[in-house]
Design a protein around this motif. Structure first.
Motif, PDB file in Angstrom:
ATOM      1  N   ASP A  71       0.794  -1.231   0.000  1.00  0.00           N
ATOM      2  CA  ASP A  71       0.000   0.000   0.000  1.00  0.00           C
ATOM      3  C   ASP A  71       0.825   1.279   0.000  1.00  0.00           C
ATOM      4  N   PHE A  72       2.011   1.261   0.586  1.00  0.00           N
ATOM      5  CA  PHE A  72       2.780   2.502   0.689  1.00  0.00           C
ATOM      6  C   PHE A  72       3.096   3.092  -0.674  1.00  0.00           C
ATOM      7  N   GLN A  73       2.947   2.295  -1.721  1.00  0.00           N
ATOM      8  CA  GLN A  73       3.274   2.755  -3.064  1.00  0.00           C
ATOM      9  C   GLN A  73       2.226   3.708  -3.644  1.00  0.00           C
ATOM     10  N   PHE A  74       1.064   3.794  -2.991  1.00  0.00           N
ATOM     11  CA  PHE A  74      -0.055   4.526  -3.586  1.00  0.00           C
ATOM     12  C   PHE A  74      -0.452   5.742  -2.760  1.00  0.00           C
ATOM     13  N   ASP A  75      -0.832   6.804  -3.464  1.00  0.00           N
ATOM     14  CA  ASP A  75      -1.365   7.988  -2.805  1.00  0.00           C
ATOM     15  C   ASP A  75      -2.713   7.623  -2.181  1.00  0.00           C
ATOM     16  N   PRO A  76      -2.904   7.863  -0.871  1.00  0.00           N
ATOM     17  CA  PRO A  76      -4.154   7.455  -0.222  1.00  0.00           C
ATOM     18  C   PRO A  76      -5.388   8.179  -0.744  1.00  0.00           C
ATOM     19  N   ASP A  77      -5.203   9.342  -1.341  1.00  0.00           N
ATOM     20  CA  ASP A  77      -6.347  10.117  -1.842  1.00  0.00           C
ATOM     21  C   ASP A  77      -6.732   9.738  -3.267  1.00  0.00           C
ATOM     22  N   THR A  78      -5.744   9.608  -4.125  1.00  0.00           N
ATOM     23  CA  THR A  78      -6.035   9.349  -5.536  1.00  0.00           C
ATOM     24  C   THR A  78      -5.934   7.874  -5.915  1.00  0.00           C
ATOM     25  N   GLY A  79      -5.191   7.104  -5.124  1.00  0.00           N
ATOM     26  CA  GLY A  79      -4.965   5.704  -5.462  1.00  0.00           C
ATOM     27  C   GLY A  79      -3.903   5.497  -6.516  1.00  0.00           C
ATOM     28  N   GLU A  80      -3.315   6.592  -6.996  1.00  0.00           N
ATOM     29  CA  GLU A  80      -2.282   6.504  -8.026  1.00  0.00           C
ATOM     30  C   GLU A  80      -0.915   6.236  -7.395  1.00  0.00           C
ATOM     31  N   PRO A  81       0.004   5.605  -8.147  1.00  0.00           N
ATOM     32  CA  PRO A  81       1.351   5.369  -7.611  1.00  0.00           C
ATOM     33  C   PRO A  81       2.042   6.682  -7.257  1.00  0.00           C
ATOM     34  N   ARG A  82       2.786   6.692  -6.169  1.00  0.00           N
ATOM     35  CA  ARG A  82       3.532   7.880  -5.762  1.00  0.00           C
ATOM     36  C   ARG A  82       4.791   7.991  -6.638  1.00  0.00           C
TER      37      ARG A  82
ATOM     38  N   LEU B  11       7.869   7.050   5.939  1.00  0.00           N
ATOM     39  CA  LEU B  11       8.262   8.449   5.782  1.00  0.00           C
ATOM     40  C   LEU B  11       7.800   9.066   4.467  1.00  0.00           C
ATOM     41  N   VAL B  12       7.189   8.247   3.611  1.00  0.00           N
ATOM     42  CA  VAL B  12       6.711   8.794   2.340  1.00  0.00           C
ATOM     43  C   VAL B  12       5.648   9.855   2.624  1.00  0.00           C
ATOM     44  N   GLY B  13       5.861  11.042   2.099  1.00  0.00           N
ATOM     45  CA  GLY B  13       4.941  12.146   2.339  1.00  0.00           C
ATOM     46  C   GLY B  13       5.196  12.885   3.638  1.00  0.00           C
ATOM     47  N   GLN B  14       6.107  12.346   4.466  1.00  0.00           N
ATOM     48  CA  GLN B  14       6.430  12.985   5.750  1.00  0.00           C
ATOM     49  C   GLN B  14       7.760  13.710   5.704  1.00  0.00           C
ATOM     50  N   VAL B  15       8.659  13.275   4.826  1.00  0.00           N
ATOM     51  CA  VAL B  15       9.952  13.928   4.656  1.00  0.00           C
ATOM     52  C   VAL B  15      10.093  14.279   3.178  1.00  0.00           C
ATOM     53  N   PRO B  16      10.988  15.198   2.829  1.00  0.00           N
ATOM     54  CA  PRO B  16      11.183  15.534   1.414  1.00  0.00           C
ATOM     55  C   PRO B  16      11.532  14.305   0.580  1.00  0.00           C
ATOM     56  N   ASP B  17      10.996  14.245  -0.617  1.00  0.00           N
ATOM     57  CA  ASP B  17      11.274  13.121  -1.507  1.00  0.00           C
ATOM     58  C   ASP B  17      12.771  12.945  -1.724  1.00  0.00           C
ATOM     59  N   THR B  18      13.496  14.068  -1.764  1.00  0.00           N
ATOM     60  CA  THR B  18      14.935  13.980  -2.024  1.00  0.00           C
ATOM     61  C   THR B  18      15.654  13.205  -0.928  1.00  0.00           C
ATOM     62  N   ARG B  19      15.147  13.290   0.301  1.00  0.00           N
ATOM     63  CA  ARG B  19      15.789  12.562   1.403  1.00  0.00           C
ATOM     64  C   ARG B  19      15.644  11.054   1.213  1.00  0.00           C
ATOM     65  N   LEU B  20      14.468  10.622   0.773  1.00  0.00           N
ATOM     66  CA  LEU B  20      14.267   9.201   0.504  1.00  0.00           C
ATOM     67  C   LEU B  20      15.126   8.746  -0.675  1.00  0.00           C
ATOM     68  N   THR B  21      15.190   9.574  -1.704  1.00  0.00           N
ATOM     69  CA  THR B  21      15.986   9.226  -2.874  1.00  0.00           C
ATOM     70  C   THR B  21      17.466   9.137  -2.517  1.00  0.00           C
TER      71      THR B  21
END
Length: 228
Positions: free
Chosen positions: A158-169, A206-216
């Motif tokens: 589930d973490f792969q999907f936006d909870p609002d749109t259902g689309e992949p993050r 942390l997806v959506g909680q920290v900047p995407d660049t930090r995860l990358t």
């Protein structure tokens, strides 16, 4: 049980099979799977190869779940469509067999791999019928992690999907491709769902909680072998 059902069981239980067989016994099992591929669409040859697969796994403990299911599998009376294996499923099993030097892998390590898979499948996930848009048409092309559950079929964490749109993050898609999730979905899922020293949490949390660049950057550090 069809041949494809059997292939799914074998793929799922590979770590357990290695943990239960000697290197020589496992090598015999590998050989029987390769003979299944060589049989092509020759139904008689496929049946013979399937018998070899079952014989190669007769050394599994009688109480073993896979052994019990194998005892229920009989290809002799099955109609040809149920006997001939799906080429993609067979290719995936062989890819897994060739991706690790299984005969030399310690049984303890194989048992750990099995436990990791079981843990990953407890995470919230959705089935293919819940995918939408481009992800539904081509999950692999959408950069999604697909885990195979022997009971529930394909699962998409589930973490792969936006909870609002259902689309992949997008950040998940990008990192999945960095981690080669199409080749090693279990390894990619373990990175997302396991503890991460650099991030001090599981990346998926942390997806959506920290900047995407930090995860990358965290994924890049893993691939570069530093920062851990």
């Amino acid at each position: 049980m069809t041949t494809d059902d059997l292939l799914e069981l074998l793929r799922w239980h590979l770590p357990e099979i290695r943990a239960s067989l000697s290197p020589e016994q496992f090598a015999r099992f590998q050989g029987s799977v390769h003979r299944l591929r060589a049989a092509g669409d020759d139904t008689r040859a496929v049946r013979g190869a399937l018998r070899e697969v079952r014989l190669a796994l007769r050394s599994l403990p009688r109480e073993n779940e896979l052994r019990r299911k194998l005892d229920q599998f009989r290809s002799g009376g099955a109609a040809p469509p149920a006997v001939l294996p799906d080429t993609d499923r067979l290719a995936e099993l062989i890819r897994l067999l060739e991706s690790v030097d299984w005969p030399t892998l310690a049984p303890a390590s194989a048992a750990i791999a099995r436990a990791v898979r079981q843990r990953l499948l407890t995470a919230p996930a959705r089935g293919p019928e819940q995918l939408t848009g481009a992800a539904a048409a081509d999950p692999a092309g959408a950069g999604l992690i697909r885990l195979s559950d022997p009971e529930r079929g394909d699962r998409y964490p589930d973490f792969q999907f936006d909870p609002d749109t259902g689309e992949p993050r997008p950040v998940v898609q990008r990192i999945n491709r960095m981690l080669l999730s199409d080749q090693d979905p279990w390894g990619a899922a373990d990175w997302w769902l396991g503890g991460n020293t650099w991030l001090r949490a599981a990346p998926a949390a942390l997806v959506g909680q920290v900047p995407d660049t930090r995860l990358t950057e965290a994924a890049a550090a893993l691939l570069g072998g530093g920062g851990w």
